[in-house]
Design a protein around this motif. Structure first.
Motif, PDB file in Angstrom:
ATOM      1  N   ASP A  57       0.852  -1.184   0.000  1.00  0.00           N
ATOM      2  CA  ASP A  57       0.000   0.000   0.000  1.00  0.00           C
ATOM      3  C   ASP A  57       0.892   1.240   0.000  1.00  0.00           C
ATOM      4  N   GLN A  75      -4.098  -6.568  -2.194  1.00  0.00           N
ATOM      5  CA  GLN A  75      -3.231  -5.459  -1.794  1.00  0.00           C
ATOM      6  C   GLN A  75      -2.196  -5.143  -2.865  1.00  0.00           C
ATOM      7  N   GLU A 232      -2.190   8.649   4.662  1.00  0.00           N
ATOM      8  CA  GLU A 232      -2.144   7.314   4.074  1.00  0.00           C
ATOM      9  C   GLU A 232      -2.640   6.257   5.059  1.00  0.00           C
ATOM     10  N   GLU A 236      -5.796   3.694   4.497  1.00  0.00           N
ATOM     11  CA  GLU A 236      -5.690   2.237   4.647  1.00  0.00           C
ATOM     12  C   GLU A 236      -6.754   1.721   5.615  1.00  0.00           C
ATOM     13  N   GLY A 275      -7.046   1.012  -4.417  1.00  0.00           N
ATOM     14  CA  GLY A 275      -6.485   0.194  -3.346  1.00  0.00           C
ATOM     15  C   GLY A 275      -6.508  -1.292  -3.601  1.00  0.00           C
TER      16      GLY A 275
END
Length: 299
Positions: A57, A75, A232, A236, A275
Motif C-alpha cells: 500500500d 493489496q 495514508e 488504509e 487500493g
C-alpha cells in the motif's frame, strides 16, 4: 514479479469450484524493482537470502535475510531487491482458512494481516529458521503426496505457522517499545483516535490537536515509526473497513460509502479501485461467488 521458480509450484484446489486454495513454491528474484501481482489470497513471503524493500500500500519497509513478509488479498505491493533474493511463497484463500472465522484460534488477524498500524513483517532467529523450514517441508510433503485427509493436515500446519509467527511479532513489538519512551504511548493513543474517528475525521491536523502535539511533530512520528503518512494510514483504515463491509454485510455500496464519510459514491469507488485493483461491486460479487455466500453469514 519475474522470478526463477526452483521447483514446480505445489497447489491445492478447492474441490467445490476448482479455485486455488493453497499454493507453495520456492523462488529466486534478480536485483531490481518488481511489482507483485495482485491476488485474492493471503500471502506470506519467506525471504531466506537477500535484502531489499517491501512496498505494501503506502508503506515502505526494509527487510533482511530470514524475514517473513505478510500481504492481504488484493493489496498493492512491490519489491525492491537490493541483491539476489531467494525464498518461499505461501498463499492461501479464505475458503481454505479464514483468519477472521478462526481468529480466536490463531490470533493473527490484525497482527500479521490487516494491521495498518504495524509492520507487515517479522524476522526469524536461528531457532525459528529451523522450525519454519520444518513446517514448510511438512506442508510440501502433504501437497506432493495428497494422502488421506491431507487438507486437514495442511490446515493444522498452517495454523502452527500463523500462531508461531504471531507470537514472534508480538514479542518483537514488545522489544521495540523502549522503557521511558513516549513514542509507543503516543502511537497507541493515535491508534485509538483513528479507530474512533476514521469514518468522520481525515484531517491530520485534527489528530495533532487531539494529541496536543504540532502537526509537523506528529507527521515525523508517524513517518518514522509507521513508514507512511497519517493521511495514508487513515486511507488504509478506511479501505480495510470497506472490504470488511463488502464481504460480510449485505449493505448497498452507497450505504457503505456514506457510513465511511463519502457522499460521492463514485469517489468512493475510485478510492477502492486504486487500493484493490477492482470495483466494490466486482470485489463483493466475485468473492461471494467463490465463497458460496458463506462470507455474508458473519454479518
Amino acid at each position: 514479479m519475474k522470478s526463477v521458480v526452483e521447483e514446480t509450484p505445489l497447489h491445492l484446489y478447492d474441490p467445490r469450484n476448482g479455485d486455488l486454495a493453497l499454493k507453495l513454491e520456492h523462488f529466486q528474484v534478480a536485483p531490481g524493482d518488481w511489482e507483485l501481482p495482485r491476488s485474492n489470497c493471503f500471502t506470506i513471503y519467506w525471504i531466506q537470502l537477500g535484502r531489499g524493500d517491501f512496498h505494501a500500500d503506502f508503506g515502505c519497509y526494509s527487510f533482511e535475510p530470514n524475514s517473513l513478509l505478510f500481504r492481504v488479498p488484493y493489496q498493492f505491493a512491490r519489491l525492491h531487491a537490493a541483491e539476489h533474493l531467494r525464498g518461499i511463497l505461501l498463499q492461501f484463500h479464505a475458503n481454505f482458512f479464514c483468519i477472521e472465522t478462526h481468529h480466536e484460534e490463531v490470533g493473527c488477524n490484525g497482527i500479521l494481516f490487516n494491521d495498518v498500524y504495524g509492520l507487515p513483517f517479522i524476522t526469524l532467529g536461528p531457532l525459528s529458521v529451523v522450525e519454519f523450514a520444518r513446517l514448510f517441508d511438512l506442508m510440501s510433503g502433504e501437497l506432493r503426496d495428497a494422502a488421506l485427509a491431507h487438507s486437514e493436515v495442511l490446515v493444522s500446519y498452517l495454523k502452527i505457522l500463523l500462531i508461531q509467527s504471531t507470537r514472534l511479532k508480538l514479542g518483537q513489538q514488545q522489544l521495540s517499545q523502549l522503557p521511558g519512551s513516549r513514542v509507543p504511548g503516543m502511537l497507541r493513543q493515535l491508534q485509538e483516535l483513528v479507530e474512533t474517528h476514521f469514518r468522520q475525521q481525515r484531517s491530520p491536523s485534527k489528530y495533532a490537536e487531539f494529541l496536543a502535539i504540532s502537526p509537523k511533530a506528529l507527521a515525523r512520528l508517524v513517518k518514522t515509526h509507521l513508514h507512511k503518512t497519517l493521511t495514508e494510514l487513515i486511507r488504509e483504515r478506511i479501505l480495510k473497513q470497506a472490504k470488511w463491509e463488502l464481504l460480510h454485510t449485505r449493505k448497498p455500496v452507497k450505504e457503505i460509502a456514506l457510513e465511511l464519510g463519502f457522499e460521492d459514491i463514485f469517489y468512493f469507488s475510485r478510492m477502492f479501485k486504486r487500493g484493490t485493483g477492482c470495483s466494490p461491486t466486482f470485489f463483493r460479487d466475485f468473492e461471494t461467488e467463490i465463497r458460496g455466500g458463506r462470507n455474508l453469514s458473519m454479518s
